[in-house]
Design a protein around this motif. Sequence first.
Motif, mmCIF file in Angstrom:
data_model
loop_
_atom_site.group_PDB
_atom_site.id
_atom_site.type_symbol
_atom_site.label_atom_id
_atom_site.label_comp_id
_atom_site.label_asym_id
_atom_site.label_seq_id
_atom_site.Cartn_x
_atom_site.Cartn_y
_atom_site.Cartn_z
ATOM 1 N N TRP A 56 0.842 -1.202 0.000
ATOM 2 C CA TRP A 56 0.000 0.000 0.000
ATOM 3 C C TRP A 56 0.869 1.240 0.000
ATOM 4 O O TRP A 56 2.072 1.192 0.234
ATOM 5 C CB TRP A 56 -0.988 0.002 1.162
ATOM 6 N N ASP A 57 0.242 2.388 -0.295
ATOM 7 C CA ASP A 57 0.995 3.630 -0.355
ATOM 8 C C ASP A 57 1.003 4.315 1.012
ATOM 9 O O ASP A 57 0.509 3.759 2.003
ATOM 10 C CB ASP A 57 0.435 4.543 -1.446
ATOM 11 N N MET A 58 1.537 5.527 1.082
ATOM 12 C CA MET A 58 1.652 6.207 2.361
ATOM 13 C C MET A 58 0.296 6.606 2.936
ATOM 14 O O MET A 58 0.192 6.934 4.119
ATOM 15 C CB MET A 58 2.568 7.427 2.236
ATOM 16 N N THR A 306 8.531 11.316 -5.156
ATOM 17 C CA THR A 306 7.135 11.763 -5.118
ATOM 18 C C THR A 306 6.845 12.762 -6.236
ATOM 19 O O THR A 306 7.759 13.307 -6.877
ATOM 20 C CB THR A 306 6.794 12.423 -3.764
ATOM 21 N N ILE A 307 5.575 13.033 -6.449
ATOM 22 C CA ILE A 307 5.163 14.090 -7.373
ATOM 23 C C ILE A 307 5.824 15.400 -6.981
ATOM 24 O O ILE A 307 6.361 16.150 -7.799
ATOM 25 C CB ILE A 307 3.627 14.263 -7.335
ATOM 26 N N ASN A 308 5.790 15.677 -5.682
ATOM 27 C CA ASN A 308 6.278 16.942 -5.142
ATOM 28 C C ASN A 308 7.789 17.096 -5.289
ATOM 29 O O ASN A 308 8.301 18.224 -5.359
ATOM 30 C CB ASN A 308 5.858 17.033 -3.669
ATOM 31 N N THR A 426 9.000 0.800 -9.427
ATOM 32 C CA THR A 426 8.485 1.700 -10.468
ATOM 33 C C THR A 426 6.969 1.582 -10.607
ATOM 34 O O THR A 426 6.299 2.566 -10.945
ATOM 35 C CB THR A 426 9.168 1.439 -11.814
ATOM 36 N N ARG A 427 6.409 0.421 -10.318
ATOM 37 C CA ARG A 427 4.952 0.307 -10.306
ATOM 38 C C ARG A 427 4.352 1.166 -9.192
ATOM 39 O O ARG A 427 3.298 1.785 -9.371
ATOM 40 C CB ARG A 427 4.527 -1.149 -10.124
ATOM 41 N N GLU A 432 1.557 6.313 -7.803
ATOM 42 C CA GLU A 432 1.583 7.661 -7.223
ATOM 43 C C GLU A 432 1.200 8.699 -8.280
ATOM 44 O O GLU A 432 0.438 9.622 -8.017
ATOM 45 C CB GLU A 432 2.977 7.949 -6.660
ATOM 46 N N TRP A 433 1.713 8.525 -9.474
ATOM 47 C CA TRP A 433 1.405 9.452 -10.570
ATOM 48 C C TRP A 433 -0.081 9.390 -10.935
ATOM 49 O O TRP A 433 -0.725 10.408 -11.171
ATOM 50 C CB TRP A 433 2.263 9.131 -11.795
#
Length: 452
Positions: A56-58, A306-308, A426-427, A432-433
């Motif tokens: 899972w993500d953050m 991250t995106i940021n 990378t997945r 995230e993207w």
Amino acid sequence: MDKQEIIKKLKEGKHTKVKVGVVDIDGVLRGKFMHRNKLISALENGFGFCSVIFGWDMGDQAYDNSKEVGWHTGYGDFDARLDLDTFRTIPWEEGIPFLLADFNSDSAVDLPLCPRSLLTKVIKEAESLGYAPMFSQEFEWFNFRETLQSLEDKNFQGLEALTPGMFGYSVLRMSENSEFFHDLFDQLEAFGVPLEGLHTETGPGVTEAAIMYSDILESADRAALFKTAVKEIGYKHGIIASFMAKQTNQLPGNGGHIHQSLWDLEKKKNLFFDDSSEGNMSDMMQSYTAGQLHCLPEILPMFAPTINSYKRLVEGAWAPTTLTWGHDNRTCALRVLSASEKSTRIEHRVVGSDVNPYLAMAACLASGLYGIKNKLKLDVAPTKGNGYENLSNGVLPANLWEASQKMKTSDLAKELFGEVFVDHFTRTREWEWRQFSAAVTDWEIKRYFEII
């Protein structure tokens, strides 16, 4: 401290519980309390930790694209191992014992998804070549006079910074908040995360800390624990700490620079230093630097996850955008410091404060070793002056999607870290993207709501 000493300490201590932590793919410290009897048993036999921490993500949203962990695997337990060398006590929690765990095993194949295990694998390669990596990390972050509830109530807007204005290296601002700053320095020392320095940075409520250097695994542990420790100490003072890479486009971003060198510990010799060479850079240091520049575009998500992250990597904001190196040049991706044997090192300035320290340090070391093993020549001239203007060796990928696609298809990345890790990591970055791409932002609403 060996196993029997730890067991004796646990049995004789006042605490019946121990806190155990594991760092996930995003660098978030996940953990739980364990009864000391259960933990003593786990010291012998290991213990199960739910595999969802890598699934899972953050924000605890389950990935829908992972091959290794997902609904199709049933989210069973992975076999975790407590690392006795990480034993410490938490001074702001009445000295409760703490241990880090990972999924690194001497009797079985290491778990490729585990960041700490990945770093351990790269360290073993360095040691097999006779090198002792000595690393440290420094962090910049924002402090707000808020609570978790006030963040929600304000929708993360209009937050009160700990201090006003632009005042880097301010004695006055630190004195104004002396209880907090003294607690940070002293409690972190007691927690086994000693600081070399602590000061305000330019920007409202911005602070920078340099963690004392050590062997690379200890340095990564310190860096990972530092971020959580700062947040927990901040809670005690009514302060929220944020390690986002870029809080606002009106201010510089938050760096998480990594300092690195290779040593021969028996001879007590810094292998990067050679006073007979130009700039005091040994051939090894030159090849290590060349390897980092060569690999950087293909493993960038390990430094900027991250995106940021990519909103920090912009021109003129104290973060690099070009594939450059230079002597004591803070506009370059790699800043070389080689004035003396003791202090000679490379500072990797691409790294942001939002990074997973294990992955970033693994990427630093693996790419440097690649340069040494392949005898790469540092044929890129050192940048003098403004590194943002030196485009001769190329520029960094512009966003997380571009960087992730480059890493996903990179044979070099797979050679350095293995196909399973590269595919899974990378997945998670693609996920995230996609989460960002599906969100409707304040910028879109303000731009399109009325006019279009």
